[in-house]
Design a protein around this motif. Structure first.
Motif, PDB file in Angstrom:
ATOM      1  N   LEU A 118       0.842  -1.201   0.000  1.00 32.58           N
ATOM      2  CA  LEU A 118       0.000   0.000   0.000  1.00 32.58           C
ATOM      3  C   LEU A 118       0.878   1.252   0.000  1.00 32.58           C
ATOM      4  O   LEU A 118       1.928   1.280   0.632  1.00 32.58           O
ATOM      5  CB  LEU A 118      -0.913   0.021   1.231  1.00 32.58           C
ATOM      6  N   GLY A 119       0.427   2.267  -0.733  1.00 27.76           N
ATOM      7  CA  GLY A 119       1.092   3.558  -0.692  1.00 27.76           C
ATOM      8  C   GLY A 119       2.295   3.712  -1.590  1.00 27.76           C
ATOM      9  O   GLY A 119       3.059   4.669  -1.429  1.00 27.76           O
ATOM     10  N   HIS A 120       2.473   2.805  -2.552  1.00 31.29           N
ATOM     11  CA  HIS A 120       3.623   2.954  -3.450  1.00 31.29           C
ATOM     12  C   HIS A 120       3.585   4.323  -4.113  1.00 31.29           C
ATOM     13  O   HIS A 120       2.511   4.857  -4.414  1.00 31.29           O
ATOM     14  CB  HIS A 120       3.617   1.848  -4.503  1.00 31.29           C
ATOM     15  N   SER A 121       4.742   4.885  -4.342  1.00 30.60           N
ATOM     16  CA  SER A 121       4.817   6.254  -4.876  1.00 30.60           C
ATOM     17  C   SER A 121       4.092   6.399  -6.206  1.00 30.60           C
ATOM     18  O   SER A 121       3.545   7.467  -6.508  1.00 30.60           O
ATOM     19  CB  SER A 121       6.279   6.672  -5.040  1.00 30.60           C
ATOM     20  N   GLU A 122       4.063   5.326  -7.002  1.00 32.86           N
ATOM     21  CA  GLU A 122       3.348   5.404  -8.280  1.00 32.86           C
ATOM     22  C   GLU A 122       1.846   5.460  -8.069  1.00 32.86           C
ATOM     23  O   GLU A 122       1.131   6.136  -8.822  1.00 32.86           O
ATOM     24  CB  GLU A 122       3.754   4.216  -9.161  1.00 32.86           C
ATOM     25  N   VAL A 170       0.724  -5.737   5.763  1.00 32.64           N
ATOM     26  CA  VAL A 170       0.817  -4.546   4.917  1.00 32.64           C
ATOM     27  C   VAL A 170       2.278  -4.147   4.739  1.00 32.64           C
ATOM     28  O   VAL A 170       3.006  -3.988   5.729  1.00 32.64           O
ATOM     29  CB  VAL A 170       0.048  -3.364   5.538  1.00 32.64           C
ATOM     30  N   ILE A 171       2.701  -4.012   3.494  1.00 34.45           N
ATOM     31  CA  ILE A 171       3.982  -3.366   3.195  1.00 34.45           C
ATOM     32  C   ILE A 171       3.643  -1.924   2.845  1.00 34.45           C
ATOM     33  O   ILE A 171       3.105  -1.649   1.768  1.00 34.45           O
ATOM     34  CB  ILE A 171       4.715  -4.068   2.040  1.00 34.45           C
ATOM     35  N   PHE A 172       3.915  -1.019   3.763  1.00 32.14           N
ATOM     36  CA  PHE A 172       3.485   0.382   3.637  1.00 32.14           C
ATOM     37  C   PHE A 172       4.628   1.229   3.093  1.00 32.14           C
ATOM     38  O   PHE A 172       5.670   1.361   3.724  1.00 32.14           O
ATOM     39  CB  PHE A 172       3.018   0.922   4.982  1.00 32.14           C
ATOM     40  N   CYS A 173       4.398   1.810   1.910  1.00 27.63           N
ATOM     41  CA  CYS A 173       5.437   2.577   1.220  1.00 27.63           C
ATOM     42  C   CYS A 173       5.292   4.072   1.470  1.00 27.63           C
ATOM     43  O   CYS A 173       4.172   4.593   1.559  1.00 27.63           O
ATOM     44  CB  CYS A 173       5.361   2.334  -0.284  1.00 27.63           C
ATOM     45  N   PHE A 174       6.410   4.759   1.518  1.00 28.19           N
ATOM     46  CA  PHE A 174       6.412   6.204   1.707  1.00 28.19           C
ATOM     47  C   PHE A 174       7.798   6.721   1.342  1.00 28.19           C
ATOM     48  O   PHE A 174       8.765   5.950   1.264  1.00 28.19           O
ATOM     49  CB  PHE A 174       6.070   6.556   3.164  1.00 28.19           C
ATOM     50  N   GLY A 175       7.904   8.015   1.110  1.00 25.65           N
ATOM     51  CA  GLY A 175       9.203   8.593   0.794  1.00 25.65           C
ATOM     52  C   GLY A 175       9.061   9.935   0.106  1.00 25.65           C
ATOM     53  O   GLY A 175       8.006  10.262  -0.435  1.00 25.65           O
ATOM     54  N   GLU A 176      10.159  10.666   0.098  1.00 23.53           N
ATOM     55  CA  GLU A 176      10.140  12.032  -0.412  1.00 23.53           C
ATOM     56  C   GLU A 176      10.489  12.101  -1.892  1.00 23.53           C
ATOM     57  O   GLU A 176      11.134  11.199  -2.438  1.00 23.53           O
ATOM     58  CB  GLU A 176      11.135  12.904   0.378  1.00 23.53           C
ATOM     59  N   GLU A 177      10.050  13.185  -2.541  1.00 20.86           N
ATOM     60  CA  GLU A 177      10.447  13.471  -3.914  1.00 20.86           C
ATOM     61  C   GLU A 177      11.756  14.253  -3.910  1.00 20.86           C
ATOM     62  O   GLU A 177      12.223  14.744  -2.870  1.00 20.86           O
ATOM     63  CB  GLU A 177       9.344  14.260  -4.619  1.00 20.86           C
ATOM     64  N   LEU A 178      12.342  14.401  -5.085  1.00 23.66           N
ATOM     65  CA  LEU A 178      13.644  15.081  -5.191  1.00 23.66           C
ATOM     66  C   LEU A 178      13.568  16.510  -4.666  1.00 23.66           C
ATOM     67  O   LEU A 178      14.460  16.959  -3.948  1.00 23.66           O
ATOM     68  CB  LEU A 178      14.127  15.072  -6.642  1.00 23.66           C
ATOM     69  N   LYS A 179      12.482  17.204  -4.995  1.00 20.26           N
ATOM     70  CA  LYS A 179      12.359  18.602  -4.564  1.00 20.26           C
ATOM     71  C   LYS A 179      12.303  18.703  -3.042  1.00 20.26           C
ATOM     72  O   LYS A 179      12.798  19.682  -2.459  1.00 20.26           O
ATOM     73  CB  LYS A 179      11.129  19.256  -5.180  1.00 20.26           C
ATOM     74  N   ASP A 180      11.732  17.700  -2.391  1.00 21.52           N
ATOM     75  CA  ASP A 180      11.669  17.699  -0.930  1.00 21.52           C
ATOM     76  C   ASP A 180      13.065  17.585  -0.327  1.00 21.52           C
ATOM     77  O   ASP A 180      13.401  18.281   0.636  1.00 21.52           O
ATOM     78  CB  ASP A 180      10.805  16.551  -0.429  1.00 21.52           C
ATOM     79  N   GLU A 192      10.988   4.547   0.314  1.00 27.50           N
ATOM     80  CA  GLU A 192      11.393   4.630  -1.085  1.00 27.50           C
ATOM     81  C   GLU A 192      11.554   6.099  -1.474  1.00 27.50           C
ATOM     82  O   GLU A 192      10.565   6.782  -1.729  1.00 27.50           O
ATOM     83  CB  GLU A 192      10.389   3.921  -1.999  1.00 27.50           C
ATOM     84  N   PRO A 193      12.786   6.597  -1.506  1.00 22.74           N
ATOM     85  CA  PRO A 193      12.992   7.948  -2.021  1.00 22.74           C
ATOM     86  C   PRO A 193      12.543   7.992  -3.479  1.00 22.74           C
ATOM     87  O   PRO A 193      13.075   7.263  -4.318  1.00 22.74           O
ATOM     88  CB  PRO A 193      14.507   8.155  -1.880  1.00 22.74           C
ATOM     89  N   VAL A 194      11.551   8.788  -3.776  1.00 21.07           N
ATOM     90  CA  VAL A 194      10.929   8.771  -5.096  1.00 21.07           C
ATOM     91  C   VAL A 194      11.944   9.068  -6.192  1.00 21.07           C
ATOM     92  O   VAL A 194      11.873   8.521  -7.297  1.00 21.07           O
ATOM     93  CB  VAL A 194       9.747   9.764  -5.143  1.00 21.07           C
TER      94      VAL A 194
END
Length: 249
Positions: A93-97, A123-133, A167-169
């Motif tokens: 759940l929550g993959h960046s895509e 649950v494999i819970f995904c999260f992470g920042e984008e490059l701009k962050d 997962e750093p996007v």
């Protein structure tokens, strides 16, 4: 002791025949003494056959997504009960895509987590920042908010069914990878964030790294004290690469 996990997210790859061929090769190639838990996440149409195929092996099959409702007029969606009925007990759940292309919000993901837990799913819970962050120095804030808004409503006991996947996007499918020290820095921050809210369980939660993990960098990344394995994308589509990564733990 935290679980060591290598999970392969196939995304929209592999038809039925390719799935069967891959799983046959994977079953034959995995060493008997593999220490990591091995998870594969095929597309929805191949989940049932994959679950049947690995039933008497150490491999686990996960879904790439699910809907938060029990049932209803949600064309094209899949419920937790449907997944459970075919022997699939784990969901990503929550993959960046999903967040980027399908506008999944933290609030919606919190509801999905609740539904999965209600059905006794992992649950494999995904999260992470984008490059701009990261460039703006907001990467810690973004990660903390995603954790808080998606998961910090659950009880201590529920964490036994949660695996985190940072997962750093900017490192997904780009060939770019966070350095092992960058991965450890964020994983340590994540664990400390957990300690602040769930001090009794924080040490037991597995935190996976996802973002262009390959056989040649996996061992160094996995050697870090707060990195408990990986959520693998492109390299999970080749049996030799996926096995090499699993053996790196």
């Amino acid at each position: 002791m935290r679980r060591k996990i290598v999970a392969g997210n196939w995304k929209m790859h592999k038809n039925a025949e390719e799935t069967e061929d891959f799983l046959n090769e994977l079953i034959a190639a995995l060493p008997d003494d593999i220490e990591a838990e091995v998870i594969v996440a095929p597309p929805f149409v191949n989940l049932a056959s994959a679950a049947d195929h690995v039933e008497f092996t150490p491999i686990t099959v996960a879904a790439q997504n699910m809907h938060q409702a029990e049932s209803g007029a949600f064309t094209g969606e899949i419920s937790a009960a449907m997944l459970k009925s075919i022997g699939v007990n784990t969901v990503i759940l929550g993959h960046s895509e999903r967040r980027a292309y399908f506008n999944e919000t933290d609030a919606a993901l919190a509801n999905k987590v609740d539904t999965a837990l209600k059905h006794d799913m992992t649950v494999i819970f995904c999260f992470g920042e984008e490059l701009k962050d990261r460039q703006n120095g907001q990467h810690f804030n973004v990660v903390e908010n995603q954790l808080r808004d998606g998961l910090f409503h659950i009880d201590d006991k529920d964490w036994a069914q949660i695996v985190l996947a940072y997962e750093p996007v900017w490192a997904i499918g780009t060939g770019e990878t966070a350095t092992p020290d960058q991965a450890q820095e964020m994983h340590e921050f994540i664990r400390n964030t957990l300690r602040s809210r769930y001090p009794q369980v924080a040490e037991d939660v597995s935190i996976l790294y996802g973002g262009s993990v390959k056989p040649d960098n996996a061992r160094e990344i996995f050697s870090k004290p707060d990195v408990d394995g990986g959520l693998i994308g492109g390299a999970a589509l080749k049996v030799a690469d996926f096995v090499a990564i699993a053996e790196a733990i």
